[in-house]
Structures are given as C-alpha cells and as structure tokens.
Design a protein around this motif. Structure first.
Motif, PDB file in Angstrom:
ATOM      1  N   LEU A 180       5.021 -10.454  -6.859  1.00 22.37           N
ATOM      2  CA  LEU A 180       4.440 -11.781  -5.988  1.00 22.37           C
ATOM      3  C   LEU A 180       6.120 -11.386  -5.281  1.00 22.37           C
ATOM      4  N   MET A 181       7.677 -10.892  -5.597  1.00 15.53           N
ATOM      5  CA  MET A 181       8.006 -11.187  -4.882  1.00 15.53           C
ATOM      6  C   MET A 181       8.206  -9.606  -4.455  1.00 15.53           C
ATOM      7  N   ALA A 182       7.952  -8.618  -4.920  1.00 16.13           N
ATOM      8  CA  ALA A 182       7.796  -7.056  -5.139  1.00 16.13           C
ATOM      9  C   ALA A 182       5.793  -7.319  -3.790  1.00 16.13           C
ATOM     10  N   LEU A 183       5.279  -8.456  -4.296  1.00 14.72           N
ATOM     11  CA  LEU A 183       4.161  -8.505  -2.662  1.00 14.72           C
ATOM     12  C   LEU A 183       4.640  -8.730  -1.230  1.00 14.72           C
ATOM     13  N   GLY A 184       5.806  -9.631  -1.665  1.00 12.42           N
ATOM     14  CA  GLY A 184       6.224  -9.923  -0.194  1.00 12.42           C
ATOM     15  C   GLY A 184       6.930  -9.026   0.072  1.00 12.42           C
ATOM     16  N   GLU A 185       8.006  -8.622  -0.322  1.00  9.45           N
ATOM     17  CA  GLU A 185       8.885  -7.434   0.120  1.00  9.45           C
ATOM     18  C   GLU A 185       7.653  -6.259   1.127  1.00  9.45           C
ATOM     19  N   LEU A 186       6.453  -6.267  -0.450  1.00  8.28           N
ATOM     20  CA  LEU A 186       5.315  -4.569   0.967  1.00  8.28           C
ATOM     21  C   LEU A 186       5.592  -5.737   2.023  1.00  8.28           C
ATOM     22  N   TRP A 187       3.922  -6.923   2.295  1.00  9.90           N
ATOM     23  CA  TRP A 187       4.129  -7.236   3.446  1.00  9.90           C
ATOM     24  C   TRP A 187       5.504  -7.851   4.465  1.00  9.90           C
ATOM     25  N   ARG A 188       6.551  -7.734   3.925  1.00  9.84           N
ATOM     26  CA  ARG A 188       7.045  -7.760   5.062  1.00  9.84           C
ATOM     27  C   ARG A 188       7.658  -5.891   6.160  1.00  9.84           C
ATOM     28  N   LEU A 189       7.497  -4.935   4.501  1.00  7.95           N
ATOM     29  CA  LEU A 189       8.557  -3.887   5.230  1.00  7.95           C
ATOM     30  C   LEU A 189       6.598  -2.741   5.724  1.00  7.95           C
ATOM     31  N   GLN A 190       5.359  -4.029   5.873  1.00  6.07           N
ATOM     32  CA  GLN A 190       3.686  -3.785   6.746  1.00  6.07           C
ATOM     33  C   GLN A 190       4.213  -1.677   5.979  1.00  6.07           C
ATOM     34  N   ARG A 191       3.924  -1.692   4.403  1.00  5.59           N
ATOM     35  CA  ARG A 191       3.781  -1.235   3.681  1.00  5.59           C
ATOM     36  C   ARG A 191       4.295   0.324   4.563  1.00  5.59           C
ATOM     37  N   SER A 192       5.482  -0.166   5.302  1.00  4.62           N
ATOM     38  CA  SER A 192       6.381   1.570   5.553  1.00  4.62           C
ATOM     39  C   SER A 192       6.763   2.070   3.800  1.00  4.62           C
ATOM     40  N   LEU A 193       6.883   1.676   3.029  1.00  5.17           N
ATOM     41  CA  LEU A 193       7.353   2.695   1.669  1.00  5.17           C
ATOM     42  C   LEU A 193       6.498   2.237   0.743  1.00  5.17           C
ATOM     43  N   THR A 194       6.113   2.894  -0.335  1.00  5.75           N
ATOM     44  CA  THR A 194       4.976   3.316  -1.212  1.00  5.75           C
ATOM     45  C   THR A 194       6.283   2.612  -2.711  1.00  5.75           C
ATOM     46  N   ASN A 195       6.999   3.637  -2.544  1.00  3.37           N
ATOM     47  CA  ASN A 195       7.035   3.614  -4.086  1.00  3.37           C
ATOM     48  C   ASN A 195       8.686   2.778  -3.880  1.00  3.37           C
ATOM     49  N   PHE A 196       8.549   1.822  -4.562  1.00  3.59           N
ATOM     50  CA  PHE A 196      10.034   0.628  -4.748  1.00  3.59           C
ATOM     51  C   PHE A 196       9.998  -0.367  -6.149  1.00  3.59           C
ATOM     52  N   LEU A 197      11.099  -0.997  -6.247  1.00  2.03           N
ATOM     53  CA  LEU A 197      11.144  -1.513  -7.384  1.00  2.03           C
ATOM     54  C   LEU A 197      12.223  -3.039  -6.891  1.00  2.03           C
ATOM     55  N   VAL A 198      11.001  -3.755  -7.360  1.00  2.00           N
ATOM     56  CA  VAL A 198      11.914  -5.325  -7.007  1.00  2.00           C
ATOM     57  C   VAL A 198      12.307  -5.909  -8.741  1.00  2.00           C
ATOM     58  N   ILE A 199      13.804  -6.025  -8.648  1.00  2.00           N
ATOM     59  CA  ILE A 199      13.938  -6.804 -10.034  1.00  2.00           C
ATOM     60  C   ILE A 199      14.203  -8.200  -9.647  1.00  2.00           C
ATOM     61  N   LYS A 200      14.019  -9.114 -10.536  1.00  2.00           N
ATOM     62  CA  LYS A 200      14.909 -10.178 -10.610  1.00  2.00           C
ATOM     63  C   LYS A 200      15.659 -10.050 -11.638  1.00  2.00           C
ATOM     64  N   VAL A 201      17.263 -11.425 -11.333  1.00  2.00           N
ATOM     65  CA  VAL A 201      17.304 -11.675 -12.532  1.00  2.00           C
ATOM     66  C   VAL A 201      17.744 -12.979 -12.010  1.00  2.00           C
ATOM     67  N   GLY A 202      17.727 -13.866 -13.090  1.00  2.00           N
ATOM     68  CA  GLY A 202      17.636 -15.114 -12.931  1.00  2.00           C
ATOM     69  C   GLY A 202      17.727 -15.335 -14.499  1.00  2.00           C
ATOM     70  N   THR A 203      17.155 -16.552 -15.321  1.00  2.00           N
ATOM     71  CA  THR A 203      17.290 -17.040 -16.877  1.00  2.00           C
ATOM     72  C   THR A 203      16.368 -15.595 -17.468  1.00  2.00           C
ATOM     73  N   GLY A 204      15.798 -14.978 -16.391  1.00  2.00           N
ATOM     74  CA  GLY A 204      14.842 -13.916 -17.079  1.00  2.00           C
ATOM     75  C   GLY A 204      15.503 -12.211 -16.336  1.00  2.00           C
ATOM     76  N   ILE A 205      14.833 -11.093 -16.910  1.00  2.00           N
ATOM     77  CA  ILE A 205      14.883  -9.837 -16.151  1.00  2.00           C
ATOM     78  C   ILE A 205      13.900  -9.484 -15.993  1.00  2.00           C
ATOM     79  N   GLY A 206      13.077  -9.418 -14.668  1.00  2.00           N
ATOM     80  CA  GLY A 206      11.379  -8.571 -15.138  1.00  2.00           C
ATOM     81  C   GLY A 206      11.667  -7.573 -13.932  1.00  2.00           C
TER      82      GLY A 206
END
Length: 389
Positions: A180-206
């Motif tokens: 969902l973080m990736a989906l949020g960034e995709l929306w923010r970018l208005q799909r101007s980027l098509t191949n990227f990663l979002v890494i979440k580092v907290g209690t776990g890493i995803g």
C-alpha cells in the motif's frame, strides 16, 4: 475502467488530456466522459488556467460518491484516515498499538476510531464507499486474509472483511502494508515511474514492488518479503526460524538491541542517559545520539544501513529499479542511515543497475500507508462497480 482510473490517478484532468492519454478521438472521449458524469462517477470542477486558447474544463472523481477509509496497521502502530475521492484527508488519527494482542482487540479499536472520525466529518457508515487496510504480513489478496504472518500469528486466516462487514456494507480490501505504501507512491507520482521499490524498515523489513506501473504481489501474495533474505549465515536466529535474516540484524528491534548493549557496556554516554531517562531505547534515540555525534550510535546506524544495503544490492541486480523509496520508523534515524544504505548498494550492485538509480526516503512519509490504503479502496471500489469504457 481505464478512463476512470486515468482520472483517478491524475486527480483531475481535461477532456483533451484524457483523450490524449487514452489515444481516443475527441468525440469518443467526450461520449465516455458524458456517460461517466451521468453515472455520477466524474464531475466537472471548473476551468483550467488559460494558455492562450479556449480554457479546458477540469474533471475529477465526483465528491458525492462518498468517502473511503484508509487503515494502516503496523506492528506497533495504528493509523486511520477518512479521505475524499480525490484522496485528500478529511480526518486522521494515529496511535500506538500492538498487533500481538490479536485481531479482535485491534480491529475493535479500529471500529471505534472509524466511528469517531466519521462523526467528526458529519458522516455515517452508509457514506463509506470502500475500506482499504494495510497489515504487516503476507496477504492472500483475493481472500483478504493474512497467511502465516511471522509478526502476528494470531491473525492467520482471520477474516478482517467479515469482522468489519457487521458494521459497514462497503467493500473491504486488505493488502500488505508495504504494497500500500508503493500504491500510495504510484498515485503521488501519477504513474510517471513504472519500475521502483518501496522499502519499509520498522519492526520488520518489507518491500513493495511496482513493475510496469502495477503493484506486483507474486503468485501467492508474498512477493517482496525481503526481510528474510540472509545477510550473515552466522547471524542470530530470526522469528521465522532461519538464521541471519536482515530483519533480525538490521530492523528496529535489532537497532535498539545493539543500542542497549552499547549503553550497558559504557560505550555511549548519550545512549546510557537515554536508557536511564526512558527505561528503554527506541530507534529514534539512536538517531538523536547519532546526529549529536555519538560514535557508538553512528556505528550502529551505519551497520544497519550497510546490511540493508547489502540485501538491496541483490534485489537491485535482479530487478533493476529506477528508484528505491525507504519508509517506516527508520526514517527518523536521519541522513546517516540513508547514506550507509546508498554506499552499500552502489558498492555491491552492478554498474549498469545503479547508473540511474535514485535512493531516497519516501516523499509521502508517515502518511504513505493510509494514502495507499485509500488508493486501494478507491481503485477496487470503482472496479467492483464494473465501470469500463
């Protein structure tokens, strides 16, 4: 659906612009737009600024559709927001939580917060168009259920949809929180980027993976579970049962564990003082000590960043993304962590993979989870209506 999704991702556009994006003739685009306006799905929102000719009309999702609710459940936090169809936030609340208490306790609190936020906006349950929920574990997206989540075993196969359906008729969509973080960034970018990663580092890493402009979930929904990539075969045992997982060695709990050891051994006066004052250490304490120039804290931050960068280098060589956005509680540690990640990735990845690679903290910051949950709710609710050109 394609037309409506374009309007949605762009948060408004002109008839001419939509026609160009879709490759439709002006007459065909106008007919489709008129139909969607008649259905109450799109609305005209005034004229755009003049560029010398006839001013174009702005189009946006109709505010009368209702609202969506975005819910971001973290391992130690809970964030709930009510959003308009254009994903602007009407009301939001964040608080500490513990997913180990189980779904009954956590979701009961979610319902309380939803009622309070809707009441604050003078809305009722019937005004909710859709509900999006992010959870910190692998999700069977079609079923909307967690599958053997390491951080929250009590949630395995629990039906979040059924729990919320007792009070809300709106459809409920569940996904991994980093997706969902990736989906949020995709929306923010208005799909101007098509191949990227979002890494979440907290209690776990995803990791949320955007491939060809879509969030990639894998065959069974577990794509992006990078926290269990081994970075040291002699490392500590992870809660998943394996040893040397990057999550066990560089996520939030590992950072605080290393900081506590440094404080107990007298290696850091700043960390020892923070431990004495608070009774325990958090990653933010390590960040504050690091920014103040504490050598032990700097070493901990650099070590964690190096290991995460080592893991990411393998992913970069495999996937070749254009950008990596890093989010989660780790962002409060500061710039030294980001620098350590970058250095490790650039040293260990192939030159071609990193030639144009950008690594930065997530621009949406702490709102990324609820914004992404709102995007999911809006997108999937519109799909469920069967809207199509």
């Amino acid at each position: 659906m394609q037309l409506l999704e374009t309007a949605f991702w762009s948060s408004g556009g002109s008839r001419h612009g939509l026609a160009d994006q879709l490759g439709f003739s002006k007459s065909k685009a106008n007919a489709l737009i008129a139909n969607l306006i008649e259905q109450g799905l799109l609305a005209e929102s005034g004229l755009q600024a003049s560029s010398g000719g006839r001013r174009a009309e702005n189009l946006q999702l109709n505010g009368a559709l209702g609202v969506v609710v975005g819910i971001d459940i973290g391992a130690t936090s809970l964030d709930v927001a009510v959003l308009r169809p254009d994903l602007s936030v009407l009301a939001q609340h964040s608080e500490a939580a513990d997913v180990r208490q189980g779904p009954g306790v956590v979701l009961a609190r979610v319902l309380v917060l939803m009622r309070e936020l809707l009441a604050r906006c003078q809305l009722k349950a019937r005004d909710v168009l859709g509900i999006g929920i992010g959870v910190p574990g692998p999700v069977n997206f079609a079923a909307g259920q967690l599958v053997n989540p390491p951080l929250m075993p009590a949630w395995d196969s629990f039906s979040i949809r059924d729990f919320l359906r007792e009070e809300y008729a709106a459809p409920v969509f569940v996904d991994n929180d980093v997706n969902l973080m990736a989906l949020g960034e995709l929306w923010r970018l208005q799909r101007s980027l098509t191949n990227f990663l979002v890494i979440k580092v907290g209690t776990g890493i995803g990791c949320g993976i955007v491939c060809h402009g879509e969030v990639y979930r894998g065959a069974a929904g577990s794509a992006g579970d990078v926290g269990h990539i081994c970075v040291d075969q002699e490392g500590p045992r992870c809660h998943c049962g394996n040893v040397g997982c990057v999550e066990a060695m560089a996520a939030g709990p590992a950072i605080t564990r290393m900081a506590t050891e440094a404080a107990d051994k007298g290696e850091s006066e700043a960390l020892a003082n923070a431990l004495r004052d608070h009774g325990r250490l958090e990653a933010v304490d390590v960040g504050e000590a690091s920014r103040a120039g504490d050598a032990a804290a700097n070493a901990i931050v650099q070590h964690a960043g190096k290991l995460i960068g080592q893991m990411l280098a393998s992913v970069v060589n495999f996937f070749n993304p254009s950008h990596i956005f890093i989010g989660g509680g780790i962002t409060r540690i500061g710039p030294l962590f980001l620098a350590a990640v970058r250095q490790s990735v650039y040293q260990r990845s192939l030159a071609l993979s990193t030639r144009h690679l950008e690594i930065q903290y997530t621009p949406l910051g702490t709102q990324g989870g609820v914004i992404g949950a709102g995007v999911l709710a809006m997108q999937e609710s519109l799909k469920a209506r069967g809207v199509a050109p």
